[in-house]
Design a protein around this motif. Structure first.
Motif, PDB file in Angstrom:
ATOM      1  N   ALA A 194      36.291  41.956  35.875  1.00  0.00           N
ATOM      2  CA  ALA A 194      36.749  40.702  36.488  1.00  0.00           C
ATOM      3  C   ALA A 194      37.955  40.955  37.399  1.00  0.00           C
ATOM      4  CB  ALA A 194      37.098  39.678  35.408  1.00  0.00           C
ATOM      5  N   PHE A 195      38.881  41.809  36.943  1.00  0.00           N
ATOM      6  CA  PHE A 195      40.021  42.186  37.797  1.00  0.00           C
ATOM      7  C   PHE A 195      39.505  42.846  39.094  1.00  0.00           C
ATOM      8  CE2 PHE A 195      42.798  42.323  33.816  1.00  0.00           C
ATOM      9  CZ  PHE A 195      43.724  41.394  34.251  1.00  0.00           C
ATOM     10  N   ALA A 196      38.614  43.817  38.948  1.00  0.00           N
ATOM     11  CA  ALA A 196      38.120  44.555  40.123  1.00  0.00           C
ATOM     12  C   ALA A 196      37.359  43.622  41.066  1.00  0.00           C
ATOM     13  CB  ALA A 196      37.233  45.717  39.683  1.00  0.00           C
ATOM     14  N   PHE A 197      36.557  42.729  40.488  1.00  0.00           N
ATOM     15  CA  PHE A 197      35.771  41.822  41.327  1.00  0.00           C
ATOM     16  C   PHE A 197      36.683  40.885  42.116  1.00  0.00           C
ATOM     17  CE2 PHE A 197      33.944  37.575  41.827  1.00  0.00           C
ATOM     18  CZ  PHE A 197      32.981  37.874  42.780  1.00  0.00           C
ATOM     19  N   PHE A 198      37.649  40.303  41.429  1.00  0.00           N
ATOM     20  CA  PHE A 198      38.533  39.364  42.132  1.00  0.00           C
ATOM     21  C   PHE A 198      39.302  40.092  43.241  1.00  0.00           C
ATOM     22  CE2 PHE A 198      42.014  36.507  43.024  1.00  0.00           C
ATOM     23  CZ  PHE A 198      41.399  35.273  42.991  1.00  0.00           C
ATOM     24  N   GLN A 199      39.730  41.308  42.927  1.00  0.00           N
ATOM     25  CA  GLN A 199      40.439  42.110  43.920  1.00  0.00           C
ATOM     26  C   GLN A 199      39.544  42.384  45.137  1.00  0.00           C
ATOM     27  OE1 GLN A 199      43.296  42.933  44.543  1.00  0.00           O
ATOM     28  NE2 GLN A 199      43.202  44.715  45.887  1.00  0.00           N
ATOM     29  N   ALA A 200      38.277  42.732  44.868  1.00  0.00           N
ATOM     30  CA  ALA A 200      37.354  43.049  45.965  1.00  0.00           C
ATOM     31  C   ALA A 200      37.160  41.849  46.892  1.00  0.00           C
ATOM     32  CB  ALA A 200      36.012  43.516  45.407  1.00  0.00           C
ATOM     33  N   ILE A 201      37.173  40.659  46.330  1.00  0.00           N
ATOM     34  CA  ILE A 201      37.065  39.450  47.156  1.00  0.00           C
ATOM     35  C   ILE A 201      38.380  39.222  47.900  1.00  0.00           C
ATOM     36  CG2 ILE A 201      36.757  36.935  47.149  1.00  0.00           C
ATOM     37  CD1 ILE A 201      34.242  38.482  46.408  1.00  0.00           C
ATOM     38  N   GLU A 205      40.742  41.055  48.879  1.00  0.00           N
ATOM     39  CA  GLU A 205      41.219  41.962  49.934  1.00  0.00           C
ATOM     40  C   GLU A 205      40.356  41.918  51.191  1.00  0.00           C
ATOM     41  OE1 GLU A 205      41.371  45.692  47.871  1.00  0.00           O
ATOM     42  OE2 GLU A 205      39.228  46.025  47.980  1.00  0.00           O
ATOM     43  N   GLN A 206      39.360  41.047  51.226  1.00  0.00           N
ATOM     44  CA  GLN A 206      38.530  40.944  52.424  1.00  0.00           C
ATOM     45  C   GLN A 206      39.184  40.014  53.446  1.00  0.00           C
ATOM     46  OE1 GLN A 206      34.244  40.532  51.788  1.00  0.00           O
ATOM     47  NE2 GLN A 206      34.527  41.150  49.660  1.00  0.00           N
ATOM     48  N   PRO A 207      38.951  40.295  54.723  1.00  0.00           N
ATOM     49  CA  PRO A 207      39.573  39.440  55.756  1.00  0.00           C
ATOM     50  C   PRO A 207      39.194  37.965  55.586  1.00  0.00           C
ATOM     51  CG  PRO A 207      38.510  41.378  56.739  1.00  0.00           C
ATOM     52  CD  PRO A 207      38.156  41.398  55.297  1.00  0.00           C
ATOM     53  N   TYR A 239      36.038  32.497  51.719  1.00  0.00           N
ATOM     54  CA  TYR A 239      35.133  32.762  50.598  1.00  0.00           C
ATOM     55  C   TYR A 239      35.593  31.991  49.358  1.00  0.00           C
ATOM     56  CZ  TYR A 239      32.995  36.654  53.210  1.00  0.00           C
ATOM     57  OH  TYR A 239      32.336  37.415  54.130  1.00  0.00           O
ATOM     58  N   LEU A 240      36.896  32.071  49.093  1.00  0.00           N
ATOM     59  CA  LEU A 240      37.404  31.434  47.871  1.00  0.00           C
ATOM     60  C   LEU A 240      37.277  29.919  47.924  1.00  0.00           C
ATOM     61  CD1 LEU A 240      40.505  33.702  47.180  1.00  0.00           C
ATOM     62  CD2 LEU A 240      38.401  33.572  45.833  1.00  0.00           C
ATOM     63  N   SER A 241      37.241  29.391  49.147  1.00  0.00           N
ATOM     64  CA  SER A 241      37.107  27.936  49.273  1.00  0.00           C
ATOM     65  C   SER A 241      35.666  27.486  49.052  1.00  0.00           C
ATOM     66  CB  SER A 241      37.593  27.474  50.641  1.00  0.00           C
ATOM     67  OG  SER A 241      36.623  27.809  51.618  1.00  0.00           O
ATOM     68  N   ALA A 284      40.223  37.249  34.795  1.00  0.00           N
ATOM     69  CA  ALA A 284      41.045  38.009  35.740  1.00  0.00           C
ATOM     70  C   ALA A 284      42.447  37.414  35.858  1.00  0.00           C
ATOM     71  CB  ALA A 284      40.380  38.070  37.118  1.00  0.00           C
TER      72      ALA A 284
END
Lengths: 298, 298
Positions: B194-201, B203-205, B210-212, B225
């Motif tokens: 969950a930490f890695a997944f949230f980070q991967a999202i 750090e994207q431009p 995406y989060l919205s 996370a």
């Protein structure tokens, strides 16, 4: 006010749309068709649809609004089956979670008539599929993405916007490619990871013991691994390139955290986890404002 | 009935234990210590503890039951600080999520006195840490794992079992290694992913967009996370080998599903996803039976 809604695919999404349209007083009559006659019959018995149609084409006949709510891989064959009744002035929409492939299917199946088809993706659902879980409030307060093309009839795009808004949803327009990239990131990849994670646990010799020790974190993390296999199979295949690209990004983030664990670097690991934890704590589910014009009656 | 409970680490876990012990009428007085004086003071103001101690050693002095509820990396230094008061007849417990390292710490810090230390792991928690979130019911209906060693005083193991049972928890005994392997699988790895997944999202431009657009599936999948970075840093490091071994298994399961997506093999993908979906649908959170002897008052 529409005269007749035709629903093709009387499952959770199609059934909930039918119930919502009735509740909002937006339609006089709902006719429904599902591939499985028992599903169509169940939808009729539950009062989700008024009339059971014997084919997709018959569900379109006489309808001024049509919702196609089938797994995305069935979109093209469905549109082919109804193409002779895809006429200007009738609003055709889908609910598919991927949009580039659906638009390609519509082009192939409908040719010029694709102008009557407004591609839609309501961000709503439940783990439990099936018409028995359909509910009139499924789309209330949710986002619905429209991905119209330059050739899509703008009047129908407006009509689609009005319909979803009247059901309490907030409508956003996006380009199909941007849509598919975004949902690969925030929806398709998490589903893929949840499936893989649950599988990795389930195939271990001690799986039974492990599963008996799992707590609320595990429950929430794996909830989406109970998703409908046919739906997710289609989504993963339809949006393959974006999903695999997002998975690569994820693996790289995982590699980086694991390298810090491997190295036993507590300070760097702390520094890596802290902004993630803060970022996730600061995030909350977007709750779109209730758009004006939405019926206030609950 | 205990005369005095000493709590070292007045956070969510320690504070909830103090509240639960008081509510169950199992203790006359609670004395607490936290590294940060403001936390100790806050715990006293909230009524979680009765007396604020100025050191860990002072929190142990005069206590017949002591709970050490600090991040696992602080276990050894905490035990060293109190070792002169670790006497037979006093029950010492911890709440750490990893057990092999805690037991090693206890051996190093306490030598023969480690017989008074009963390693415990209550499967309970919340995303929001801190004494302000402590609650008397945190351990009700939850599982608590004890990992006693051959040299652990069996009378204290029994007393620990009685205490947790009286708080409404179900007590299981496991070997420390089995414990750590199981929780690497069902708890530590999902947190890492969950930490890695949230980070991967993040750090994207296009992260903000995406989060919205993310929905309830994303919300539940990433909930963990938001976990406390210091806690998870310690767990990942303390249980490094098991966590990394579980991650390998996960990556292999992910590889297999991705290969089917890559190959566009719909039938095989369906066959792979179906048992996962069914397995997860059939699973539910273990809800231990209420043990006999538990106070019925709510």
């Amino acid at each position: 006010m529409f005269q007749q809604l035709g629903v093709i695919g009387c499952g959770l999404m199609g059934g909930s749309f039918a119930l919502a349209m009735k509740k909002a007083g937006l339609v006089r009559r709902v006719i429904g068709y599902s591939k499985s006659p028992s599903t169509t019959e169940q939808a009729r018995r539950l009062g989700v649809i008024d009339v059971a149609a014997e084919s997709a084409l018959l569900a379109v006949s006489g309808s001024d609004i049509v919702l196609i709510a089938v797994p995305v891989s069935a979109t093209e064959s469905t549109l082919k089956a109804i193409r002779h009744l895809v006429n200007p002035g009738v609003l055709f929409m889908d609910v598919g979670s991927t949009k580039c492939d659906v638009i390609e299917s519509a082009r192939r199946a409908l040719g010029e008539r694709a102008s009557s088809f407004v591609p839609c993706h309501p961000i709503a659902g439940k783990e439990s599929g099936g018409v028995q879980h359909a509910e009139a409030t499924l789309y209330e307060g949710r986002q619905v993405i429209l991905t119209p093309q330059p050739f899509t009839n703008p009047q129908l795009v407006q009509r689609a916007t009005d319909v979803w808004s009247a059901l309490g949803a907030t409508v956003l327009k996006m380009r199909p490619h941007n849509h598919d990239a975004a949902f690969a990131a925030v929806s398709h990849l998490p589903h893929l990871l949840a499936f893989a994670f649950f599988q990795a646990i389930a195939e271990q010799p001690a799986a039974r013991d492990y599963l008996s020790l799992a707590g609320p974190g595990f429950r929430d993390f794996t909830r989406i691994a109970a998703g409908e296999p046919a739906v997710w199979r289609d989504i993963f295949l339809a949006n393959k390139h974006e999903v695999l690209a997002q998975s690569k990004r994820f693996r790289s983030a995982l590699d980086q955290i694991e390298a810090l664990i491997e190295a036993g670097d507590a300070a760097a690991l702390d520094a890596a986890l802290r902004p993630i934890s803060e970022g996730r704590s600061a995030w909350s589910l977007p709750t779109p404002a209730v758009p004006p014009g939405r019926p206030t009656a609950k």
